[in-house]
Design a protein around this motif. Structure first.
Motif, PDB file in Angstrom:
ATOM      1  N   VAL A  37     -35.074  26.741  29.736  1.00 29.65           N
ATOM      2  CA  VAL A  37     -35.056  25.297  30.029  1.00 29.65           C
ATOM      3  C   VAL A  37     -35.006  24.551  28.698  1.00 29.65           C
ATOM      4  CG1 VAL A  37     -36.368  23.391  30.992  1.00 29.65           C
ATOM      5  CG2 VAL A  37     -36.265  25.571  32.211  1.00 29.65           C
ATOM      6  N   SER A  38     -33.990  23.712  28.527  1.00 33.72           N
ATOM      7  CA  SER A  38     -33.818  22.985  27.262  1.00 33.72           C
ATOM      8  C   SER A  38     -34.117  21.501  27.457  1.00 33.72           C
ATOM      9  CB  SER A  38     -32.375  23.139  26.775  1.00 33.72           C
ATOM     10  OG  SER A  38     -31.507  22.457  27.673  1.00 33.72           O
ATOM     11  N   ILE A  39     -34.244  20.796  26.339  1.00 29.64           N
ATOM     12  CA  ILE A  39     -34.442  19.348  26.392  1.00 29.64           C
ATOM     13  C   ILE A  39     -33.259  18.681  27.100  1.00 29.64           C
ATOM     14  CG2 ILE A  39     -34.402  17.274  24.924  1.00 29.64           C
ATOM     15  CD1 ILE A  39     -36.473  18.582  23.162  1.00 29.64           C
ATOM     16  N   GLU A  40     -32.035  19.201  26.844  1.00 28.41           N
ATOM     17  CA  GLU A  40     -30.844  18.605  27.487  1.00 28.41           C
ATOM     18  C   GLU A  40     -30.941  18.668  29.004  1.00 28.41           C
ATOM     19  OE1 GLU A  40     -29.597  19.427  23.362  1.00 28.41           O
ATOM     20  OE2 GLU A  40     -30.817  20.488  24.816  1.00 28.41           O
ATOM     21  N   ILE A  41     -31.383  19.834  29.490  1.00 25.04           N
ATOM     22  CA  ILE A  41     -31.464  20.005  30.948  1.00 25.04           C
ATOM     23  C   ILE A  41     -32.547  19.106  31.534  1.00 25.04           C
ATOM     24  CG2 ILE A  41     -32.157  21.672  32.733  1.00 25.04           C
ATOM     25  CD1 ILE A  41     -30.445  23.718  31.260  1.00 25.04           C
ATOM     26  N   LEU A  42     -33.691  19.027  30.861  1.00 23.76           N
ATOM     27  CA  LEU A  42     -34.764  18.149  31.338  1.00 23.76           C
ATOM     28  C   LEU A  42     -34.305  16.693  31.347  1.00 23.76           C
ATOM     29  CD1 LEU A  42     -37.745  19.811  29.450  1.00 23.76           C
ATOM     30  CD2 LEU A  42     -37.378  19.811  31.933  1.00 23.76           C
ATOM     31  N   GLN A  44     -31.215  15.552  31.587  1.00 22.33           N
ATOM     32  CA  GLN A  44     -30.229  15.361  32.661  1.00 22.33           C
ATOM     33  C   GLN A  44     -30.931  15.173  34.005  1.00 22.33           C
ATOM     34  OE1 GLN A  44     -27.691  18.707  33.251  1.00 22.33           O
ATOM     35  NE2 GLN A  44     -26.701  17.816  35.034  1.00 22.33           N
ATOM     36  N   LEU A  45     -31.980  15.957  34.221  1.00 24.17           N
ATOM     37  CA  LEU A  45     -32.705  15.943  35.483  1.00 24.17           C
ATOM     38  C   LEU A  45     -33.534  14.667  35.654  1.00 24.17           C
ATOM     39  CD1 LEU A  45     -33.011  18.150  37.665  1.00 24.17           C
ATOM     40  CD2 LEU A  45     -35.032  18.936  36.449  1.00 24.17           C
ATOM     41  N   PHE A  46     -34.308  14.324  34.612  1.00 28.06           N
ATOM     42  CA  PHE A  46     -35.280  13.229  34.749  1.00 28.06           C
ATOM     43  C   PHE A  46     -34.664  11.848  34.527  1.00 28.06           C
ATOM     44  CE2 PHE A  46     -38.069  16.798  34.646  1.00 28.06           C
ATOM     45  CZ  PHE A  46     -39.198  16.399  35.359  1.00 28.06           C
ATOM     46  N   ALA A  47     -33.580  11.758  33.726  1.00 29.81           N
ATOM     47  CA  ALA A  47     -33.003  10.442  33.417  1.00 29.81           C
ATOM     48  C   ALA A  47     -32.365   9.792  34.640  1.00 29.81           C
ATOM     49  CB  ALA A  47     -31.980  10.556  32.281  1.00 29.81           C
ATOM     50  N   PRO A 161     -21.637  14.301  29.809  1.00 22.30           N
ATOM     51  CA  PRO A 161     -21.873  12.917  29.403  1.00 22.30           C
ATOM     52  C   PRO A 161     -23.304  12.448  29.605  1.00 22.30           C
ATOM     53  CG  PRO A 161     -21.001  12.969  31.620  1.00 22.30           C
ATOM     54  CD  PRO A 161     -21.189  14.405  31.195  1.00 22.30           C
ATOM     55  N   TYR A 162     -24.204  13.340  30.042  1.00 22.67           N
ATOM     56  CA  TYR A 162     -25.539  12.893  30.436  1.00 22.67           C
ATOM     57  C   TYR A 162     -26.428  12.547  29.260  1.00 22.67           C
ATOM     58  CZ  TYR A 162     -24.013  15.222  34.630  1.00 22.67           C
ATOM     59  OH  TYR A 162     -23.305  15.607  35.717  1.00 22.67           O
ATOM     60  N   PHE A 163     -26.103  13.128  28.104  1.00 20.64           N
ATOM     61  CA  PHE A 163     -27.128  13.212  27.087  1.00 20.64           C
ATOM     62  C   PHE A 163     -26.760  12.412  25.854  1.00 20.64           C
ATOM     63  CE2 PHE A 163     -29.503  15.946  23.963  1.00 20.64           C
ATOM     64  CZ  PHE A 163     -30.744  15.527  24.408  1.00 20.64           C
ATOM     65  N   PRO A 164     -27.362  11.254  25.626  1.00 18.69           N
ATOM     66  CA  PRO A 164     -26.997  10.455  24.448  1.00 18.69           C
ATOM     67  C   PRO A 164     -27.539  11.118  23.190  1.00 18.69           C
ATOM     68  CG  PRO A 164     -28.808   9.407  25.617  1.00 18.69           C
ATOM     69  CD  PRO A 164     -28.444  10.630  26.399  1.00 18.69           C
TER      70      PRO A 164
END
Length: 372
Positions: A37-42, A44-47, A161-164
């Motif tokens: 589980v990476s910061i990117e995945i978290l 994407q999920l929580f944002a 595109p989820y992750f600024p």
């Protein structure tokens, strides 16, 4: 055993619903780790549930990991908790158990695979072996193997595109070249964040670069203004490839630096970036800072310059809702009259969440006159 990992600071004691006291920071325990589980995945999920400001991953043991996720407001964390608690990230694994943390705000010193501050893209990467998130004495340095290197690259499809990833500049195209000005863009984009610089392309006047205060605000303007009609044309708003905009002081017609402007809507509350709810453009405008003797007919006369006014609902002596016939008319009216001098004060205009409650407009106008 290291009890610090089982009950780190921020896990808190239970209350009646055993989720802790409502707070903008969530503590997420992830078990049955079938995939990393990476910061990117978290993110994407929580944002999906609101603006995520910071994420810290810690407390990794065999098959489990813990993270802290800070939203802009507890309104958003509450929504995320009720939507995601006891859900799996992947089919058949990575189950999330979520509660409120007792930490009111995360202190993030490094942007890397274990901690990320989305409000501050310029933080250093830090030394991986000794790095330990400040506010978490219970997490063990070096207790999170497998977070870097090739495995992080495996996750990179999630970066867009989820992750600024830290770009604060947006590119706006399909503008009305005959009507657009830096000031108009400053006012409209300023509804969703603090605009630092605006540059209309000299050789392509239907395109502009706009630098926001941080990547979160850049994402917020994209979410709210992409495809909105402005001066008869549908704007396209996207992340720019340019991390910075250069504005020369003598070029005021097409480029302006607003960094030190006193007209930012957000900077006075730098610590709380999104205190008032963000509303996409709507036909109803929220007017505030009215002088007590401003009449409804005065407001209707003023805003009629931008289109048809459907009605006014007085909320208090300083606030009112004013409804235009269409969203594009309301957008133009906001640009024209936000900060407009009305009597002894400057009018503040933003988009409203709801439509006006219409009574018979005649009676409300006469009632208003008798009040004077």
């Amino acid at each position: 055993g290291n009890t610090g990992l089982l009950n780190p600071p921020g896990s808190g004691g239970g209350n009646k619903n055993d989720k802790g006291a409502e707070n903008a920071v969530l503590l997420v325990n992830i078990s049955n780790l079938i995939y990393p589980v990476s910061i990117e995945i978290l993110y994407q999920l929580f944002a999906k549930y609101g603006p995520v400001l910071k994420i810290v991953i810690f407390g990794r043991t065999a098959g489990t990991v813990q993270c802290l996720i800070q939203f802009a407001d507890s309104l958003y964390s509450a929504t995320a908790l009720s939507a995601l608690d006891e859900e799996n990230i992947y089919v058949g694994g990575c189950k999330m158990s979520i509660r409120y943390s007792t930490i009111p705000s995360l202190e993030v010193k490094y942007n890397n695979d274990r901690s990320r501050d989305f409000m501050n893209p310029n933080l250093p990467k830090g030394n991986f072996d000794s790095m330990q998130p400040a506010s978490l004495p219970g997490s063990l340095p070096g207790s999170m193997p497998g977070m870097g290197g090739a495995r992080a690259n495996q996750m990179s499809p999630f970066a867009s595109p989820y992750f600024p990833m830290g770009i604060s500049v947006v590119i706006v195209s399909n503008l009305n070249a005959a009507k657009i000005t830096p000031d108009a863009l400053f006012v409209l984009f300023g509804v969703y964040g603090d605009v630092f610089k605006v540059k209309i392309m000299f050789n392509k006047k239907d395109t502009a670069l706009i630098k926001m205060a941080n990547p979160l605000q850049a994402q917020t303007v994209i979410d709210n203004l992409n495809h909105v009609l402005l001066y008869g044309q549908e704007m396209r708003v996207n992340t720019s490839k340019h991390p910075e905009i250069h504005v020369s002081p003598e070029d005021n017609t097409f480029a302006k630096d607003y960094t030190t402007s006193t007209k930012h809507r957000f900077s006075s509350r730098a610590g709380k970036p999104l205190q008032h709810p963000i509303t996409p453009p709507s036909a109803t405008l929220h007017l505030s800072n009215l002088t007590p003797n401003t009449s409804e007919s005065e407001l209707i006369d003023l805003f009629s310059h931008c289109g048809k006014v459907e009605g006014v609902e007085q909320l208090s002596e300083k606030m009112a809702l004013l409804q235009m016939a269409t969203i594009p008319e309301a957008v133009e009216a906001l640009i024209a009259y936000h900060d407009h001098k009305l009597g002894s004060s400057n009018l503040r205009v933003s988009f409203a969440k709801r439509q006006i409650r219409t009574k018979d407009n005649k009676s409300s106008e006469t009632h208003n006159k008798s009040d004077d």
